[in-house]
Design a protein around this motif. Structure first.
Motif, PDB file in Angstrom:
ATOM      1  N   GLN A 235     -20.246  -7.720  16.821  1.00  0.00           N
ATOM      2  CA  GLN A 235     -19.398  -8.349  15.877  1.00  0.00           C
ATOM      3  C   GLN A 235     -20.834  -9.428  15.400  1.00  0.00           C
ATOM      4  O   GLN A 235     -20.627  -9.343  13.866  1.00  0.00           O
TER       5      GLN A 235
ATOM      6  N   VAL B 111     -25.175 -11.320  11.629  1.00  0.00           N
ATOM      7  CA  VAL B 111     -23.770 -10.426  12.167  1.00  0.00           C
ATOM      8  C   VAL B 111     -23.589  -9.495  10.452  1.00  0.00           C
ATOM      9  O   VAL B 111     -24.125  -8.217  10.358  1.00  0.00           O
TER      10      VAL B 111
ATOM     11  N   LEU C 288     -22.391  -6.385   8.993  1.00  0.00           N
ATOM     12  CA  LEU C 288     -21.569  -7.267   7.797  1.00  0.00           C
ATOM     13  C   LEU C 288     -20.417  -6.318   7.638  1.00  0.00           C
ATOM     14  O   LEU C 288     -19.027  -6.811   7.448  1.00  0.00           O
TER      15      LEU C 288
ATOM     16  N   ILE D 146     -17.279  -8.164   8.908  1.00  0.00           N
ATOM     17  CA  ILE D 146     -16.980  -9.651   8.267  1.00  0.00           C
ATOM     18  C   ILE D 146     -15.332  -9.777   6.954  1.00  0.00           C
ATOM     19  O   ILE D 146     -15.257  -8.872   6.511  1.00  0.00           O
ATOM     20  N   GLU D 147     -14.755 -10.130   7.643  1.00  0.00           N
ATOM     21  CA  GLU D 147     -12.896 -11.041   7.468  1.00  0.00           C
ATOM     22  C   GLU D 147     -12.957 -11.592   6.165  1.00  0.00           C
ATOM     23  O   GLU D 147     -12.092 -11.150   4.737  1.00  0.00           O
ATOM     24  N   SER D 148     -13.742 -13.162   6.146  1.00  0.00           N
ATOM     25  CA  SER D 148     -13.534 -13.526   4.747  1.00  0.00           C
ATOM     26  C   SER D 148     -14.896 -14.650   4.765  1.00  0.00           C
ATOM     27  O   SER D 148     -15.872 -14.643   5.579  1.00  0.00           O
ATOM     28  N   LEU D 149     -15.328 -14.992   3.686  1.00  0.00           N
ATOM     29  CA  LEU D 149     -16.722 -16.021   3.135  1.00  0.00           C
ATOM     30  C   LEU D 149     -16.031 -17.196   2.886  1.00  0.00           C
ATOM     31  O   LEU D 149     -15.170 -16.949   1.326  1.00  0.00           O
TER      32      LEU D 149
ATOM     33  N   LEU E  38     -18.505 -17.944   7.396  1.00  0.00           N
ATOM     34  CA  LEU E  38     -17.881 -16.793   7.486  1.00  0.00           C
ATOM     35  C   LEU E  38     -17.426 -16.111   8.697  1.00  0.00           C
ATOM     36  O   LEU E  38     -17.407 -17.197   9.993  1.00  0.00           O
TER      37      LEU E  38
ATOM     38  N   ILE F 145     -15.678 -13.883  11.095  1.00  0.00           N
ATOM     39  CA  ILE F 145     -15.096 -12.247  11.943  1.00  0.00           C
ATOM     40  C   ILE F 145     -15.014 -12.604  13.529  1.00  0.00           C
ATOM     41  O   ILE F 145     -14.733 -13.456  14.326  1.00  0.00           O
TER      42      ILE F 145
ATOM     43  N   HIS G 202     -15.816 -18.090  13.579  1.00  0.00           N
ATOM     44  CA  HIS G 202     -16.504 -18.518  12.606  1.00  0.00           C
ATOM     45  C   HIS G 202     -18.149 -19.136  12.474  1.00  0.00           C
ATOM     46  O   HIS G 202     -17.992 -19.683  13.087  1.00  0.00           O
TER      47      HIS G 202
ATOM     48  N   LEU H  22     -22.497  -8.273  -0.087  1.00  0.00           N
ATOM     49  CA  LEU H  22     -20.689  -8.180   0.159  1.00  0.00           C
ATOM     50  C   LEU H  22     -20.481  -7.289  -1.226  1.00  0.00           C
ATOM     51  O   LEU H  22     -20.630  -7.905  -2.512  1.00  0.00           O
TER      52      LEU H  22
END
Length: 235
Positions: free
Chosen positions: A154, A198, A200, A203-206, A211, A213, A217, A232
């Protein structure tokens, strides 16, 4: 950023501890006032350290909870208590706690004990080397080589002159700085903060400068955000 889990059954004390630690830059990843909820939360969040009151709501004590925490992979804990009798101290010593603070304590004492406990824990961890292939990392440990699939990693997190390799179920201390780890990484990994690199693809959200994962957070440094956005794909 070290992640702390607080187990304290006095709401006012829990709030005071949380505010003091957040002011010092720690992340509070969870809180509970009883052993049952705490054990579930600690297993789920995998904190770097647990602050653990001895007297808790419910049947189980903090000392009983500590014995359960010991079965989890590598999570040190510090006892917070108003008890300082010989019997309590003997029970605490048997748990191999990373620290023991008698209430009331001040913010400086709390921070000093946390940093000392984290340092001692780091020093005790077996150091692992990494060998990179295109699709996996092979971690050199005393028993030989352990394969870590690249897609399962991760992120990497700086820890003094070392770095942690983090997957969904492992946190391995590497005897390398984050910079030297970065030099060995294949494409698909990106530094997003002076303390974080990280994966890439995970990544689930920003949201603003954070961000997500998995359950983590991760802060995004201002100087890294523009480069991150270029990696992204957006619609």
């Amino acid at each position: 950023m070290n992640r702390i889990y607080i187990v304290e059954d006095e709401p006012l004390i829990a709030d005071t501890i949380r505010m003091a630690l957040e002011k010092e830059g720690y992340e509070i990843c969870g809180e509970a006032d009883n052993a049952a909820d705490a054990l579930f939360g600690i297993a789920d969040t995998q904190p770097d350290l647990v602050l653990l009151d001895i007297t808790l709501d419910g049947e189980a004590t903090g000392i009983q909870l500590a014995r359960q925490i010991q079965k989890l992979p590598g999570i040190p804990f510090i006892f917070l208590t108003s008890l300082a009798d010989d019997d309590t101290i003997a029970q605490v010593m048997a748990t191999h706690a990373a620290g023991y603070l008698v209430k009331p304590f001040n913010e400086k004492t709390l921070k000093a004990n946390i940093e000392l406990a984290l340092h001692r824990f780091k020093e005790k961890q077996p150091k692992a080397e990494i060998v990179v292939s295109t699709d996996a990392f092979f971690v050199k440990e005393k028993s030989g080589l352990t394969r870590i699939d690249t897609h399962s990693i991760q992120f990497f997190e700086a820890f003094d002159n070392y770095a942690y390799l983090v997957t969904s179920d492992k946190k391995i201390l590497l005897p390398h700085t984050l910079k030297s780890v970065e030099e060995k990484l294949p494409s698909g990994f990106l530094r997003v903060h002076r303390s974080y690199i990280v994966n890439l693809s995970l990544i689930e959200s920003l949201q603003e400068n954070i961000l997500v994962i998995g359950r983590h957070h991760i802060p995004v440094g201002k100087s890294f955000r523009e480069t991150l956005m270029k990696h992204l794909p957006t619609l």
